[in-house]
Motif scaffolding. Structure first.
Motif: not given
Length: 263
Positions: A219-238
Motif C-alpha cells: 500500500g501507501v508508503p509510511s502508512l502500510a509499512d509503519n509498525p505503529d499501525y500494524a495492529p490496525f491492519f491486522a485487525w482489518r485483515d482478521r
C-alpha cells in the motif's frame, strides 16, 4: 439475485461488497466502465457514481443508503444497532470514515502510484490486457503530477491528507487496543466501513479483490509499512477473514470492465 454496479478499486464499492458478504447475501458484480458506463448509469439512477445496488426493479445509490436499505429489507445480521447511544456512535464513525479515510485515502494512493511505476501497473485488474498494462506503466511521473494539480491533488494537499491519515490510524489503533470492535463486542457498520475504506491504504492479504497477488499486503508508503499501525491492519485483515468471501475463479463480471446493460 442482487446486482452491484461497481468499480473494483472503489472503496465505497468494497464497503458494499463487505456488507453483502457479512449478511450472507448472494450478488452479482457489474463493472461500470468509466465514461460510457457512467452515462448509462446516470440514465438508470440520476447519478454517475458507484456503487449502486439493484434489487428487483429498484436501484439504490450511495453506500450508506444501500446499508440502511439492506438492514431494512434483509434484517438478519443487522449492522446498525437499535441501542440509541451505540446507534449514534456507529453512524457517526461511518460518516467520519466516508469523509476522512475514504476521500484522503484516494489522495494518498495517487501519491504512491505517481511515484512508483511498478505499483501503478500492479493496481490494474488481472484481466487488463498486457498492452494496456505497458501503456499505464510508461506514463511519466511528471505527467501524473501535473494531472494531480488538475484535480486538486497538489503536493501540499497530498502531504496534508497523509498527515491526517496517520492521525486517523493512530486513533483507530488506540480504540481497538482493548476492544474487538469499534463500538462494542459485536461488529457494526462502523467496523465494516472503516475496514473496507482502508483498502487503498494497504490492500488486504487475502484474495478479495480482482488484483494481482503481488499487490496483496502492499500500500501507501509510511502508512502500510509503519509498525505503529500494524495492529490496525491486522485487525482489518482478521475481520476480512471472518466475513469477506474470497474470490474463487474468474471474476463474476466476466473479465475486463464492460459498460452496464440497460433493461
Amino acid at each position: 439475485m442482487l446486482e452491484l454496479y461497481q468499480w473494483e478499486l472503489s472503496q465505497y464499492s468494497e464497503k458494499v461488497r463487505l456488507i453483502l458478504d457479512y449478511k450472507g447475501l448472494e450478488y452479482r458484480k457489474i463493472e461500470v466502465t468509466p465514461g460510457v458506463g457512467q452515462v448509462e448509469l446516470f440514465r438508470l439512477t440520476g447519478q454517475k457514481q458507484v456503487p449502486v445496488l439493484k434489487d428487483g426493479n429498484r436501484y439504490i445509490p450511495d453506500s450508506t443508503a444501500i446499508t440502511k436499505y439492506l438492514d431494512l429489507q434483509y434484517p438478519d445480521r443487522p449492522l446498525i444497532p437499535q441501542d440509541p447511544k451505540q446507534r449514534g456512535l456507529t453512524l457517526l464513525i461511518e460518516e467520519w470514515a466516508d469523509e476522512s479515510i475514504g476521500i484522503k485515502g484516494r489522495k494518498a494512493l495517487f501519491s504512491a502510484i505517481s511515484q512508483d511505476q511498478n505499483f501503478r501497473k500492479s493496481l490494474l485488474p488481472t484481466s487488463t490486457p498486457d498492452v494496456l498494462k505497458t501503456l499505464v506503466e510508461g506514463v511519466p511521473s511528471d505527467f501524473l503530477r501535473v494531472l494531480g494539480f488538475g484535480v486538486g491533488y497538489s503536493p501540499d494537499v497530498i502531504k496534508s491528507a497523509i498527515a491526517d491519515l496517520k492521525q486517523d490510524l493512530e486513533a483507530l489503533t488506540l480504540i481497538l487496543a482493548d476492544s474487538p470492535y469499534l463500538t462494542g463486542d459485536e461488529p457494526t457498520l462502523a467496523d465494516l466501513a472503516v475496514a473496507s475504506l482502508s483498502i487503498l491504504l494497504k490492500f488486504p492479504e487475502g484474495p478479495y479483490l480482482d488484483l494481482p497477488a503481488s499487490i496483496r499486503g502492499k500500500g501507501v508508503p509510511s502508512l502500510a509499512d509503519n509498525p505503529d499501525y500494524a495492529p490496525f491492519f491486522a485487525w482489518r485483515d482478521r475481520l476480512y477473514t471472518q466475513f469477506r468471501k474470497p474470490l474463487i475463479g474468474p471474476s463474476p463480471t466476466g473479465g475486463a470492465p464492460t459498460s452496464i446493460q440497460i433493461e
